[in-house]
Design a protein around this motif. Sequence first.
Motif, PDB file in Angstrom:
ATOM      1  N   UNK A  94      76.595  16.296  28.376  1.00 16.35           N
ATOM      2  CA  UNK A  94      77.345  15.088  28.701  1.00 16.35           C
ATOM      3  C   UNK A  94      76.632  14.246  29.765  1.00 16.35           C
ATOM      4  N   UNK A  95      76.003  14.897  30.751  1.00 19.67           N
ATOM      5  CA  UNK A  95      75.301  14.150  31.801  1.00 19.67           C
ATOM      6  C   UNK A  95      74.095  13.416  31.213  1.00 19.67           C
ATOM      7  N   UNK A  96      73.352  14.071  30.338  1.00 23.04           N
ATOM      8  CA  UNK A  96      72.228  13.396  29.691  1.00 23.04           C
ATOM      9  C   UNK A  96      72.729  12.242  28.826  1.00 23.04           C
ATOM     10  N   UNK A  97      73.853  12.449  28.137  1.00 21.37           N
ATOM     11  CA  UNK A  97      74.419  11.376  27.326  1.00 21.37           C
ATOM     12  C   UNK A  97      74.809  10.188  28.192  1.00 21.37           C
ATOM     13  N   UNK A  98      75.383  10.453  29.370  1.00 20.43           N
ATOM     14  CA  UNK A  98      75.766   9.362  30.267  1.00 20.43           C
ATOM     15  C   UNK A  98      74.537   8.595  30.753  1.00 20.43           C
ATOM     16  N   UNK A  99      73.462   9.303  31.040  1.00 16.43           N
ATOM     17  CA  UNK A  99      72.223   8.657  31.466  1.00 16.43           C
ATOM     18  C   UNK A  99      71.677   7.764  30.353  1.00 16.43           C
ATOM     19  N   UNK A 100      71.673   8.273  29.127  1.00 17.67           N
ATOM     20  CA  UNK A 100      71.188   7.479  27.988  1.00 17.67           C
ATOM     21  C   UNK A 100      72.077   6.280  27.716  1.00 17.67           C
ATOM     22  N   UNK A 101      73.387   6.458  27.885  1.00 16.40           N
ATOM     23  CA  UNK A 101      74.314   5.353  27.633  1.00 16.40           C
ATOM     24  C   UNK A 101      74.029   4.176  28.560  1.00 16.40           C
ATOM     25  N   UNK A 102      73.597   4.469  29.794  1.00 18.96           N
ATOM     26  CA  UNK A 102      73.243   3.396  30.715  1.00 18.96           C
ATOM     27  C   UNK A 102      72.025   2.617  30.222  1.00 18.96           C
ATOM     28  N   UNK A 103      71.222   3.239  29.371  1.00 18.07           N
ATOM     29  CA  UNK A 103      70.062   2.574  28.773  1.00 18.07           C
ATOM     30  C   UNK A 103      70.371   2.067  27.359  1.00 18.07           C
ATOM     31  N   UNK A 104      71.667   2.088  27.013  1.00 14.96           N
ATOM     32  CA  UNK A 104      72.140   1.658  25.691  1.00 14.96           C
ATOM     33  C   UNK A 104      71.485   2.483  24.581  1.00 14.96           C
ATOM     34  N   UNK A 105      71.362   3.778  24.843  1.00 11.43           N
ATOM     35  CA  UNK A 105      70.835   4.726  23.870  1.00 11.43           C
ATOM     36  C   UNK A 105      71.870   5.824  23.649  1.00 11.43           C
ATOM     37  N   UNK A 106      71.715   6.572  22.572  1.00  9.04           N
ATOM     38  CA  UNK A 106      72.657   7.642  22.256  1.00  9.04           C
ATOM     39  C   UNK A 106      71.905   8.958  22.062  1.00  9.04           C
ATOM     40  N   UNK A 107      72.623  10.053  22.242  1.00 11.56           N
ATOM     41  CA  UNK A 107      72.077  11.381  21.974  1.00 11.56           C
ATOM     42  C   UNK A 107      72.250  11.676  20.482  1.00 11.56           C
ATOM     43  N   UNK A 108      71.184  12.030  19.784  1.00 11.35           N
ATOM     44  CA  UNK A 108      71.322  12.360  18.363  1.00 11.35           C
ATOM     45  C   UNK A 108      72.021  13.705  18.190  1.00 11.35           C
ATOM     46  N   UNK A 109      72.448  14.048  16.974  1.00 12.66           N
ATOM     47  CA  UNK A 109      73.031  15.368  16.748  1.00 12.66           C
ATOM     48  C   UNK A 109      72.064  16.476  17.164  1.00 12.66           C
ATOM     49  N   UNK A 110      72.589  17.457  17.904  1.00 18.52           N
ATOM     50  CA  UNK A 110      71.760  18.492  18.510  1.00 18.52           C
ATOM     51  C   UNK A 110      72.149  19.872  18.012  1.00 18.52           C
ATOM     52  N   UNK A 111      71.164  20.695  17.774  1.00 16.94           N
ATOM     53  CA  UNK A 111      71.383  22.123  17.579  1.00 16.94           C
ATOM     54  C   UNK A 111      70.710  22.836  18.733  1.00 16.94           C
ATOM     55  N   UNK A 112      71.503  23.573  19.525  1.00 11.06           N
ATOM     56  CA  UNK A 112      70.985  24.306  20.672  1.00 11.06           C
ATOM     57  C   UNK A 112      71.063  25.797  20.403  1.00 11.06           C
ATOM     58  N   UNK A 113      69.937  26.470  20.546  1.00 11.55           N
ATOM     59  CA  UNK A 113      69.885  27.922  20.450  1.00 11.55           C
ATOM     60  C   UNK A 113      69.577  28.466  21.838  1.00 11.55           C
ATOM     61  N   UNK A 114      70.480  29.281  22.358  1.00  8.81           N
ATOM     62  CA  UNK A 114      70.383  29.758  23.742  1.00  8.81           C
ATOM     63  C   UNK A 114      70.195  31.270  23.750  1.00  8.81           C
ATOM     64  N   UNK A 115      69.173  31.709  24.466  1.00 10.14           N
ATOM     65  CA  UNK A 115      68.892  33.135  24.584  1.00 10.14           C
ATOM     66  C   UNK A 115      68.774  33.495  26.059  1.00 10.14           C
ATOM     67  N   UNK A 116      69.463  34.563  26.456  1.00 10.87           N
ATOM     68  CA  UNK A 116      69.552  34.918  27.873  1.00 10.87           C
ATOM     69  C   UNK A 116      68.848  36.224  28.185  1.00 10.87           C
ATOM     70  N   UNK A 117      67.995  36.187  29.199  1.00 13.15           N
ATOM     71  CA  UNK A 117      67.444  37.399  29.784  1.00 13.15           C
ATOM     72  C   UNK A 117      68.111  37.738  31.099  1.00 13.15           C
ATOM     73  N   UNK A 118      69.243  37.085  31.375  1.00 10.37           N
ATOM     74  CA  UNK A 118      69.951  37.264  32.644  1.00 10.37           C
ATOM     75  C   UNK A 118      71.237  38.056  32.470  1.00 10.37           C
ATOM     76  N   UNK A 119      71.329  38.794  31.369  1.00  7.18           N
ATOM     77  CA  UNK A 119      72.482  39.641  31.085  1.00  7.18           C
ATOM     78  C   UNK A 119      71.989  41.042  30.721  1.00  7.18           C
ATOM     79  N   UNK A 120      72.865  42.009  30.893  1.00  9.12           N
ATOM     80  CA  UNK A 120      72.581  43.394  30.516  1.00  9.12           C
ATOM     81  C   UNK A 120      73.638  43.817  29.508  1.00  9.12           C
ATOM     82  N   UNK A 121      73.234  43.984  28.258  1.00 12.67           N
ATOM     83  CA  UNK A 121      74.168  44.329  27.185  1.00 12.67           C
ATOM     84  C   UNK A 121      75.343  43.358  27.143  1.00 12.67           C
ATOM     85  N   UNK A 122      75.031  42.063  27.305  1.00 12.72           N
ATOM     86  CA  UNK A 122      76.051  41.026  27.222  1.00 12.72           C
ATOM     87  C   UNK A 122      76.827  40.779  28.498  1.00 12.72           C
ATOM     88  N   UNK A 123      76.550  41.530  29.568  1.00 13.76           N
ATOM     89  CA  UNK A 123      77.250  41.362  30.847  1.00 13.76           C
ATOM     90  C   UNK A 123      76.322  40.700  31.848  1.00 13.76           C
TER      91      UNK A 123
END
Length: 375
Positions: A94-123
């Motif tokens: 949302x913050x990036x979208x707000x920044x782009x909106x000030x430049x009269x630009x839009x965020x295109x449809x996004x697919x985000x894949x997130x992988x974490x090395x900061x968890x241990x067995x999901x915790x």
Amino acid sequence: MTGRRTVVRHAPGKLFIAGEYAVLEPGHPAILVAVDRQISVTVSAAEGADAVIDSDLCPGETHLGRGDGGLTGLGADDERQARAGLTHVVSAIDVIEALLAERELTVPPLHLSIRSGLHHDGTKIGLGSSGAVTVAVVDAVAAYCGIDLSPDARFRLAMLATARLAPQSSGGDLAASVWGGWIAYQAPDRTAVLDMARRSGIAETLRAPWPGFGLRRLPPPRRLVLEVGWTGRPASSTSLAGRLGAGDWRGSPSQRNFLARSDECVGASIRALGQGDDDELLRRIRDARRMLADLDGEAHLGIFTPELTALCDTAESFGGAAKPSGAGGGDCGIALLDAGAEKEIAQLREGWGAAGVLPLPVHVQPAKPTQGSAS
């Protein structure tokens, strides 16, 4: 904007060395390090939704649509979004979208894949996963949209995204993720920063001075090794900090005394690092432990669990200095010991294991290039 290439960005986790709780107040310093475990975010084109998020911490995909209030879950994914802990991800987009909106630009449809090395067995293990994912998402989405961010802009956008959700958060985890290495950090006045963004917009807020904010790189200790232990208990830093601020603490003589003690301890630790005085740094880390214990005894926050107390006592029995890292109540503790004391380090790890503390193979992530660093 390019909009159709795949972008991958990473952000490391963090550990607090000293200055917890005091750093919640604007302008009061803390020392942090970035660690060599990280969050990875891959952004590519999405179909059928404004944003699709898949994370290794939540099976399946979450589909989001854009409304007047920003991104929200579509149908059953509205509840899933909150359950999956994706609020920091959504706020960063949302913050990036707000920044782009000030430049009269839009965020295109996004697919985000997130992988974490900061968890241990999901915790989560207390290495700043929320901060790291915020930094990585800000960086990846901006790059996907054709925006090249300086480290300072990356931090500020991540701080705005975080402060919208949790204005009490110091942002130290964000700074460690952005700059890496050892840093001294002072939090900005988050209320003032959010007001600035509402009045003047995102772009102007990125350029303006932020009251209270400060950051400088620090040299690592000369002959000390950082050992990290996990208690096996996840803890909520936001909850513990909220409990401290809920009573008559703010502005009280007790708070002023704690802040003065913390500032003196952190300042002396910074000087010790600058002078390569490892013995003085060890003394100051022990002081930091005592300050947290005094705060715990006065405010009854539950900073010290039996595991964290055992972690600290075991390290001191082998000549080291140790303390909880962060708000306490679980998560991780740190210890500094002579890097050449291999026998004692091995015994420390054995002692931690016997006390129910898991030694983590975590090291300091080297500092990132200096271009764009704050002063």
